[in-house]
Design a protein around this motif. Structure first.
Motif, PDB file in Angstrom:
ATOM      1  N   SER A   1       4.808   6.441   7.190  1.00 44.76           N
ATOM      2  CA  SER A   1       3.730   6.003   8.084  1.00 44.76           C
ATOM      3  C   SER A   1       3.568   7.047   9.185  1.00 44.76           C
ATOM      4  CB  SER A   1       4.096   4.643   8.670  1.00 44.76           C
ATOM      5  OG  SER A   1       3.079   4.198   9.542  1.00 44.76           O
TER       6      SER A   1
ATOM      7  N   SER B   1      -0.718   3.622   9.068  1.00 43.29           N
ATOM      8  CA  SER B   1      -1.194   4.181   7.794  1.00 43.29           C
ATOM      9  C   SER B   1      -2.099   3.235   7.020  1.00 43.29           C
ATOM     10  CB  SER B   1      -0.030   4.665   6.935  1.00 43.29           C
ATOM     11  OG  SER B   1       0.625   3.620   6.281  1.00 43.29           O
ATOM     12  N   ASN B   2      -1.791   1.932   6.991  1.00 45.24           N
ATOM     13  CA  ASN B   2      -2.715   1.059   6.247  1.00 45.24           C
ATOM     14  C   ASN B   2      -3.964   0.797   7.067  1.00 45.24           C
ATOM     15  OD1 ASN B   2      -2.999  -2.252   6.527  1.00 45.24           O
ATOM     16  ND2 ASN B   2      -1.142  -1.551   7.570  1.00 45.24           N
TER      17      ASN B   2
ATOM     18  N   HIS C   1       0.811  -1.218   0.000  1.00 45.86           N
ATOM     19  CA  HIS C   1       0.000   0.000   0.000  1.00 45.86           C
ATOM     20  C   HIS C   1       0.844   1.268   0.000  1.00 45.86           C
ATOM     21  CE1 HIS C   1       1.200  -0.366   4.195  1.00 45.86           C
ATOM     22  NE2 HIS C   1       0.865   0.887   4.372  1.00 45.86           N
TER      23      HIS C   1
ATOM     24  N   CYS D   1      -3.148  -4.682   9.925  1.00 44.25           N
ATOM     25  CA  CYS D   1      -1.947  -4.766  10.759  1.00 44.25           C
ATOM     26  C   CYS D   1      -1.499  -3.348  11.095  1.00 44.25           C
ATOM     27  CB  CYS D   1      -0.842  -5.558  10.073  1.00 44.25           C
ATOM     28  SG  CYS D   1      -0.146  -4.762   8.616  1.00 44.25           S
ATOM     29  N   PHE D   2      -0.653  -3.241  12.111  1.00 45.10           N
ATOM     30  CA  PHE D   2      -0.330  -1.913  12.616  1.00 45.10           C
ATOM     31  C   PHE D   2       1.166  -1.719  12.834  1.00 45.10           C
ATOM     32  CE2 PHE D   2       0.007   1.679  15.292  1.00 45.10           C
ATOM     33  CZ  PHE D   2      -1.092   2.463  14.987  1.00 45.10           C
TER      34      PHE D   2
END
Ligand SMILES: *Cc1c(COP(=O)(O)O)cnc(C)c1O
Length: 459
Positions: free
Chosen positions: A232, A270-271, A114, A265-266
């Motif tokens: 991010s 940002s995603n 991404h 997921c972290f």
């Protein structure tokens, strides 16, 4: 008859022409970043020396819910967008769950993740503002690869500091960056004061995102006509990523469903924010049938800022060059274990996400390394895509929820983000399959010490 795999795409004209800025709709606004010396809230002007002006303005914009995507950026998005929304029938079947599982497949971007969604506008804004050189940091190399590609689109020189452990574990990402003409340096390095200081104290330091950020920021502030880009954590990065959720919203409509649970997921958020925020706006506004959705961030158990960190002002980097940000953090001196999900090895969480977690609008879970790879392998066998080690955390959290549905018999709709593929991370799978990977246990005392060291930074 078995159910066919189903994929939903948008036409070119349906690709969003605005990003969604959740800050405008948040009831409790995020606290401002502050200057470390004066402890005064920052203005966009304070950020202009470091970032493209447009990104600095977006960062602190708490009033405009919709921000136009420049036409040239949208044209580049069309190279790979829309990305497919996929109903994961085969995974559902393997789990024997009544849940409906969907994933948004961001792994189809040319760089495999991404990250390109924000690299393109950041490089574009630098170009339009007459910047010639850009520096950045990268962990697993996904961000560095994306910014290198985006930089080459707009004729910028790119210098990347790559976390040393990843530089060694993932050599092909370095080759990808170099293919696009970027200059790549393993971090910590002797090329900056920040790097020298760290190596003098600890010659075997394997690097972290916090260290690499210090080096990139130092280079940007000491080089003429040079800006820094971040992949991010910051608000404008999540803003650009909302193209994911805005597309997914239209695609879920095509599928005739609305998610009960949204999972990503972290690393810095940002995603997660990119997928979640467009759906969360309906929950914030209390819209009919759309205000029950749960939002789950999946982080590694070895780098648990959301589940075990504390909400405090902290630096974004190791050396303390950045403004102080109000966030869930493990402390900028926290040294994450050498897990293979390089993109999740960061000590803090974005400012917006931190406020949302504090306000109970989202949840977080932590996933052990072995559970993440087990989930990734099941996903690969059923859906035919090898997920990035980072994305495996989202898959593991999805499987946990799907198995709960199996127990209760609930037909919940789960949507998760496949943030990237793992085809350049096969060394990690190799080690998992050979039984050479382990879980890491973080003891409470080490954790507390790094967080307590932040007390004297608080405004
Ligand atoms: C960088 C990265 C992440 C983590 O970053 P976020 O900002 O939290 O999204 C997750 N997945 C992949 C594939 C990445 O490259």
């Amino acid at each position: 008859m078995s159910k066919q795999r189903k994929r939903y795409f948008l036409n070119e004209e349906e690709i969003p022409n605005q990003w969604y800025n959740i800050q405008a709709d948040m009831v409790t606004k995020p606290l401002p970043p502050v200057h470390p010396a004066t402890k005064k809230p920052l203005t966009p002007e304070d950020l202009y020396p470091l970032f493209a002006k447009e990104c600095a303005d977006q960062e602190l914009n708490q009033t405009d819910a919709w921000i136009d995507i420049p036409e040239e950026v949208r044209e580049k998005y069309k190279y790979y967008r829309s990305t497919p929304l996929v109903r994961a029938y085969a995974l559902e079947k393997a789990l024997g769950t009544p849940a409906h599982i969907y994933f948004k497949n961001e792994s189809v971007s040319p760089m495999g993740s991404h990250k390109l969604n924000s690299a393109i506008p950041q490089a574009y804004y630098c170009m339009t503002e007459g910047v010639s050189n850009v520096t950045t940091e990268t962990g697993a190399g996904q961000w560095g690869a994306s910014l290198s590609y985006a930089g080459s689109m707009f004729g910028l020189n790119i210098a990347v500091y790559q976390v040393k452990i990843s530089y060694e574990q993932k050599p092909y990402r370095r080759s990808i960056m170099q293919t696009f003409g970027a200059q790549v340096t393993p971090s910590p390095s002797m090329s900056t004061r920040a790097g020298k200081d760290i190596l003098t104290n600890d010659p075997n330091n394997q690097g972290s995102l916090g260290t690499a950020i210090s080096e990139a920021v130092e280079l940007a502030t000491t080089t003429p006509n040079c800006k820094y880009c971040l992949g991010s954590v910051l608000n404008h990065v999540s803003l650009h990523q909302t193209v994911i959720g805005l597309e997914a919203e239209k695609q879920m409509e095509m599928a005739g469903e609305y998610p009960d649970i949204v999972i990503a997921c972290f690393g810095g958020g940002s995603n997660f924010g990119g997928l979640a925020f467009p759906f969360m706006r309906h929950r914030i506004k209390g819209e009919n049938g759309k205000s029950h959705t749960r939002f789950i961030a999946a982080e590694p158990a070895s780098c648990p800022k959301l589940t075990r960190g504390e909400f405090k002002y902290d630096f974004g980097d190791e050396a303390g060059y950045t403004p102080l940000l109000p966030m869930f953090t493990l402390g900028h001196n926290f040294k994450p274990a050498n897990i293979h999900a390089g993109g999740l090895r960061y000590h803090g969480a974005g400012v917006i996400v931190s406020q949302l977690l504090k306000d109970g609008l989202m949840e977080a879970v932590d996933i052990e390394q072995l559970e993440s790879f087990e989930a990734g392998c099941l996903f690969a066998k059923t859906e035919g895509i090898i997920p990035a080690p980072e994305s495996c955390h989202a898959i593991a959290a999805t499987i946990r929820e799907a198995l709960k549905c199996k127990e209760t018999g609930e037909e919940k709709v789960i949507l998760f983000n496949l943030s990237g593929h793992g085809l350049v991370d096969m060394a990690a799978y190799d080690q998992y399959l050979a039984g050479n990977l382990q879980n890491y246990h973080l003891d409470e005392n080490t954790l507390k010490a790094d967080i307590e060291s932040l007390d004297n930074l608080q405004p």
